[in-house]
Scaffold this motif. Structure first.
Motif, short mmCIF file in Angstrom:
data_model
loop_
_atom_site.label_atom_id
_atom_site.label_comp_id
_atom_site.label_asym_id
_atom_site.label_seq_id
_atom_site.Cartn_x
_atom_site.Cartn_y
_atom_site.Cartn_z
N ARG A 80 16.44 -24.96 55.41
CA ARG A 80 15.54 -25.52 56.42
C ARG A 80 16.13 -26.80 57.01
N ASN A 131 1.34 -13.91 66.83
CA ASN A 131 1.27 -14.16 65.38
C ASN A 131 2.09 -13.16 64.57
N ASP A 189 8.77 -16.81 63.80
CA ASP A 189 8.57 -18.14 64.36
C ASP A 189 9.78 -19.01 64.04
N GLN A 240 12.07 -22.57 65.35
CA GLN A 240 12.16 -23.78 66.16
C GLN A 240 13.62 -24.24 66.15
N GLU A 262 14.38 -24.51 62.19
CA GLU A 262 13.28 -24.44 61.23
C GLU A 262 12.61 -23.09 61.37
N GLY A 311 9.24 -20.91 60.69
CA GLY A 311 7.83 -20.99 60.34
C GLY A 311 7.32 -19.69 59.73
N PHE A 312 7.50 -18.57 60.43
CA PHE A 312 7.02 -17.27 59.96
C PHE A 312 8.21 -16.31 59.92
N THR A 313 8.46 -15.70 58.76
CA THR A 313 9.65 -14.85 58.56
C THR A 313 9.39 -13.38 58.83
#
Length: 319
Positions: A23, A59, A63, A65, A72, A74-76
Motif C-alpha cells: 500500500r 461498488n 477501487d 487511487q 492505494e 480500496g476494493f479488490t
C-alpha cells in the motif's frame, strides 16, 4: 537466459494482490518491479479501474487511487486471494477431463492427465477416489501426426482400413477438423480420390504422413461439419434418392435420412427425397435394381446410367 516478459493479461491479474500487499508504493518503484515503464503501468491501472464483479456498478469495480503518483487499493473485488474451485466445479472439470483422456486422438493424453493431477492436488483428492484415468499418457504416433496436420493446415497421406469394404487403401486427404462421435475420434477431411468430404476413424488409420503442401479442401466443404450420426461407418459416401410411397418401409431398415419429416409432408402420395449412405457403387446398383424403379437415385447420373444398363442387360437374357 533472459526471462520473457509476462503478457499484459497475466500482469493485470497479478497487480491487485501486488498493490494490496504494498500500500502506498510509488508508480515508479512498482513499474520497476513489474518490468514495465511508468507510462505503461499507468495505462494498466486505468484499465484495471474499469474491471470488477458482475453487475459492474461503481461498488462492484476495483477501487484504485493513483492520481498523485502512489497507488492505494480500496476494493479488490476478491482478486487479493487465489481462485479456488468449489467441490462441484472441480468434480465437473475432472469428469470432463477423464472423458477426454479416454477418447483417443482428441488431445494430447499426457497434457490431459497433467491437468487432472493438478486439479486433484488443488482440491485434495486422489485419482483412486475419483476414478482417475488409467492411461499412462502414451498415444500412437499416428494420432499425434493427424492432430499436427489439422493444427498446421497440411495435407496428409494415409493408409486407411474400411470396415465395410474390408480392405486397406491409400489416400491423400486435406484435413478440415477433428470430430468426436460416440466416444470415437474422426478426422474430417476432403478425400482427393473420392472427391468428397469423408470421416476417417482414428483407430482405422494405419499410417499418416504429413505432406509438404497445404491442406486445400474446397471452400464449401469446410463450411458445414459432416454428419457422423447417420451410420456406424460414417466414412462412407452418400447419394440422394427418391422413394415412392409404397416403399417407405425401407426407412426402418437402411441408413437413410429423409429430407423432410414424414408427418409434415404436404402431399403424402408424392415421392420422398432422402439421403442414402452406401458401401460401394456395386452394392448401390443391386439395391436400386431390386425396387424396379420405385427407388431412384437423383444426384448421381453415373450410378443412374449403370442401373439402366444393368437392367437392360438382364432383360436381354430373357429375349
Amino acid at each position: 537466459m533472459a526471462r520473457s516478459a509476462p503478457s499484459r493479461f497475466s500482469r493485470l491479474l497479478a497487480m491487485v494482490p501486488y498493490f494490496a500487499a504494498r500500500r502506498g508504493i510509488s508508480i515508479v518503484e512498482a513499474a520497476r518491479d513489474l518490468g514495465v515503464t511508468p507510462k505503461q503501468l499507468t495505462k494498466d491501472l486505468e484499465l484495471l479501474f474499469l474491471c470488477g464483479l458482475p453487475g459492474y456498478f461503481p461498488n462492484d469495480l476495483i477501487d484504485l487511487q493513483f492520481e498523485h503518483g502512489y497507488v492505494e487499493v480500496g476494493f479488490t473485488a476478491g482478486m487479493d486471494r487465489p481462485l479456488q474451485l468449489t467441490t462441484t466445479e472441480a468434480s465437473t472439470m475432472l469428469v470432463a477431463l477423464r472423458a477426454l483422456a479416454d477418447m483417443p486422438g482428441v488431445m494430447e493424453t499426457s497434457a490431459v492427465l497433467r491437468a487432472i493431477a493438478k486439479i486433484e492436488q488443488a482440491v485434495g483428492s486422489s485419482a483412486e477416489e475419483g476414478g482417475g484415468a488409467s492411461s499412462d499418457g502414451d498415444e500412437p504416433d499416428v494420432f499425434t501426426t493427424i492432430r499436427e496436420a489439422v493444427r498446421t493446415g497440411r495435407a496428409l497421406a494415409i493408409r486407411y482400413y474400411s470396415a465395410t469394404r474390408d480392405n486397406v487403401g491409400e489416400r491423400v486427404v486435406d484435413p478440415i477438423r477433428v470430430q468426436v462421435v460416440d466416444n470415437n475420434s474422426y478426422l474430417e477431411a476432403w478425400c482427393r480420390s473420392s472427391e468428397g468430404v469423408r470421416l476417417f476413424r482414428f483407430d482405422r488409420i494405419d499410417t499418416a504422413t504429413i505432406l509438404d503442401e497445404p491442406s486445400a479442401p474446397p471452400e464449401e466443404a469446410a463450411l458445414t461439419p459432416q454428419s457422423a450420426i447417420l451410420s456406424d461407418n460414417p466414412d462412407l459416401p452418400a447419394v440422394d434418392i427418391e422413394i415412392d410411397p409404397s416403399e417407405l418401409w425401407i426407412l426402418d431398415y437402411y441408413t437413410i435420412e429423409p429430407a423432410e419429416a414424414l408427418e409434415n409432408r404436404p402431399d403424402p402420395d408424392a415421392p420422398l427425397r432422402a439421403r442414402l449412405i452406401y458401401g460401394s457403387p456395386e452394392w448401390l446398383t443391386r439395391f436400386l435394381l431390386g425396387f424396379g424403379g420405385r427407388v431412384r437415385v437423383v444426384s448421381s447420373p453415373a450410378i443412374a446410367d449403370t442401373v439402366v444398363t444393368t437392367a437392360r442387360a438382364a432383360r436381354a437374357r430373357y429375349a
